[in-house]
Design an enzyme around this catalytic site. Structure first.
Site, short mmCIF file in Angstrom:
data_model
loop_
_atom_site.label_atom_id
_atom_site.label_comp_id
_atom_site.label_asym_id
_atom_site.label_seq_id
_atom_site.Cartn_x
_atom_site.Cartn_y
_atom_site.Cartn_z
N GLY A 277 -5.02 12.38 -1.14
CA GLY A 277 -4.38 11.84 -2.34
C GLY A 277 -3.00 11.26 -2.11
O GLY A 277 -2.28 10.96 -3.05
N GLU B 292 -18.93 4.70 0.80
CA GLU B 292 -17.94 4.75 -0.29
C GLU B 292 -18.36 3.88 -1.47
O GLU B 292 -18.23 4.28 -2.62
CB GLU B 292 -16.57 4.31 0.25
CG GLU B 292 -15.49 4.40 -0.77
CD GLU B 292 -14.33 5.29 -0.37
OE1 GLU B 292 -14.26 5.74 0.79
OE2 GLU B 292 -13.48 5.54 -1.23
N SER C 235 -5.61 7.38 2.93
CA SER C 235 -7.05 7.22 3.08
C SER C 235 -7.73 8.34 3.85
O SER C 235 -8.39 8.13 4.87
CB SER C 235 -7.40 5.87 3.70
OG SER C 235 -8.71 5.54 3.30
N HIS D 246 -4.27 -4.87 -1.93
CA HIS D 246 -5.18 -5.44 -2.94
C HIS D 246 -5.59 -6.87 -2.59
O HIS D 246 -5.71 -7.72 -3.46
CB HIS D 246 -4.55 -5.37 -4.35
CG HIS D 246 -4.53 -3.97 -4.89
ND1 HIS D 246 -5.66 -3.32 -5.31
CD2 HIS D 246 -3.50 -3.09 -5.02
CE1 HIS D 246 -5.33 -2.10 -5.72
NE2 HIS D 246 -4.02 -1.93 -5.53
N ASP E 38 -9.67 0.26 4.78
CA ASP E 38 -9.42 1.63 5.22
C ASP E 38 -10.37 2.02 6.36
O ASP E 38 -9.96 2.62 7.36
CB ASP E 38 -9.59 2.61 4.05
CG ASP E 38 -8.72 2.23 2.87
OD1 ASP E 38 -7.71 1.54 3.08
OD2 ASP E 38 -9.06 2.61 1.74
#
Ligand code: GLA
Length: 375
Positions: free
Chosen positions: A117, A155, A121, A35, A167
């Site tokens: 999931g 994305e 990625s 993050h 990613d």
């Protein structure tokens, strides 16, 4: 058969023709730096050995076939369908849809060994493999960074997930067997030796909250920055906060904004330190930083779950484990366990036998390499 062979075979059976090009790209596991990519911070991912391959060829519309997913057909240029094929179509749109050989549309066939999931990625692997297959078909020279950018635009602009660049950069650029320290502000990257064993423990929780919580964290970051830069014009991003003034500046923000800012600034520092520790061969220091990363994601960024925390605690109690933390966006997905070289097999076996608290699946991470044409 390897994914690129399976993608080519699927292309032939689904579309009755030879593909014009095929390429593959890996999933990723981020060692540390969670993050922070969308704040222009540092991340330290590795490419995993599992890859996604995409075979492409000419068509008058758009159609995508997959080993695992339903076949999708649609118009070209496409609209988002909120289906798996959006990652493929979105890359076609991002890569100059008017002038490529895919200007009228294209066929794509996908074969993948990257689990979905699970925090590795799979979406970036699909995007970057599609981008490289399309450029190989167009016989265009391409830099890894351009592939990553096409995936990032697909994305964020087509799929609508407001992710950072980690990613796609990892999937496009990671050299074989190394981690990649990426400065997400300048997009400079350098290879870093790993020198550790890595185990991935999948919680089995799928990212139920990710779709709403991730954009929420981004809004909180924007709000914190708006307040800080109004009072301190020198601050144009959260990472302009000098670590020595973090307590004072974050302390002046309402919660939860202060907690979010403390995570971002400290996590960026931890990532730089972890890269240095890996380069110095100081595995124990890496483990401590990995542990601190999880604790911060749990307490300050609030993107963990009780199940992820339980797996982290179980892993930390095992012999030869140096550190453990949730990996990827959080709110489900997987835990990364960092352990002494040569211990990955026994650590994985211990985790599998943790009774009712055992993760849904556990595997040793084999390091791979970034995107490649034809393979
Ligand atoms: C997801 C996003 C990345 C990054 C991570 C958290 O994987 O796609 O861009 O923000 O979450 O580090």
């Amino acid at each position: 058969m390897k994914p690129h062979e399976r993608a080519s075979a699927l292309f032939r059976s689904a579309f009755g023709a030879e593909p014009a090009a095929v390429a593959s790209a890996p999933g990723r596991v981020n060692l540390i730096g969670e993050h922070v990519d969308y704040h222009g911070g540092h991340v330290l991912p590795v490419a995993i050995a599992e890859r996604t391959a995409v075979a492409v060829g000419p068509a008058a519309r758009f159609a995508a076939a997959s080993e695992q997913e339903e076949r999708i057909e649609g118009a070209w240029p496409p609209e988002p369908l909120h289906r798996w094929s959006d990652y493929v179509a979105g890359v076609g749109v991002a890569m100059d849809a008017r002038t490529g050989p895919w200007a009228q549309g294209f066929h794509a066939a996908v074969a993948s060994d990257v689990p979905t999931g699970a925090g590795v990625s799979s979406s970036a692997a699909l995007e970057v493999a599609t981008a490289l297959a399309l450029t190989a078909w167009a016989e265009r020279p391409v830099r890894g960074r351009d592939l990553a950018e096409a995936g990032f635009r697909a994305e964020t602009e087509f799929v609508g997930m407001p992710c950072g660049r980690m990613d796609q950069m990892a999937s496009a650029l990671t050299p074989p067997g190394s981690a990649l320290l990426i400065d997400c502000r300048t997009l400079e990257a350098r290879a870093v030796p790993v020198g550790l064993d890595l185990v991935l423990a999948d919680s089995g929780e799928r990212h139920a909250l990710r779709d709403s919580e991730y954009p929420q964290r981004r809004r909180e970051g924007d709000e914190a920055l708006r307040r800080l830069s109004a009072a301190h014009p020198g601050i144009t991003r959260l990472l302009d906060i000098p670590p020595a003034r973090l307590a004072e500046l974050a302390g002046g923000l309402p919660e939860p904004l202060g907690r979010r800012v403390r995570h971002v600034v400290n996590e960026n520092q931890r990532t730089i330190l972890a890269a240095r520790a890996l380069e110095a061969g100081d595995a124990a220091a890496v483990g401590l930083l990995v542990n601190a990363s999880h604790d911060s994601l749990r307490d300050l960024y609030e993107c963990s779950t009780p199940r992820l925390d339980a797996i982290v605690e179980a892993a930390r109690a095992l012999p030869r484990v140096l550190g453990a933390r949730l990996v990827g966006a959080g709110w489900g997905g997987a835990v990364l366990v960092v352990c002494e070289r040569g211990s990955g097999g026994s650590v994985a076996a211990h985790l599998r036998s943790a009774g009712p608290h055992a993760p849904a699946s556990v595997r040793e991470v084999a390091l791979g390499a970034g995107a490649a044409p034809g393979v």
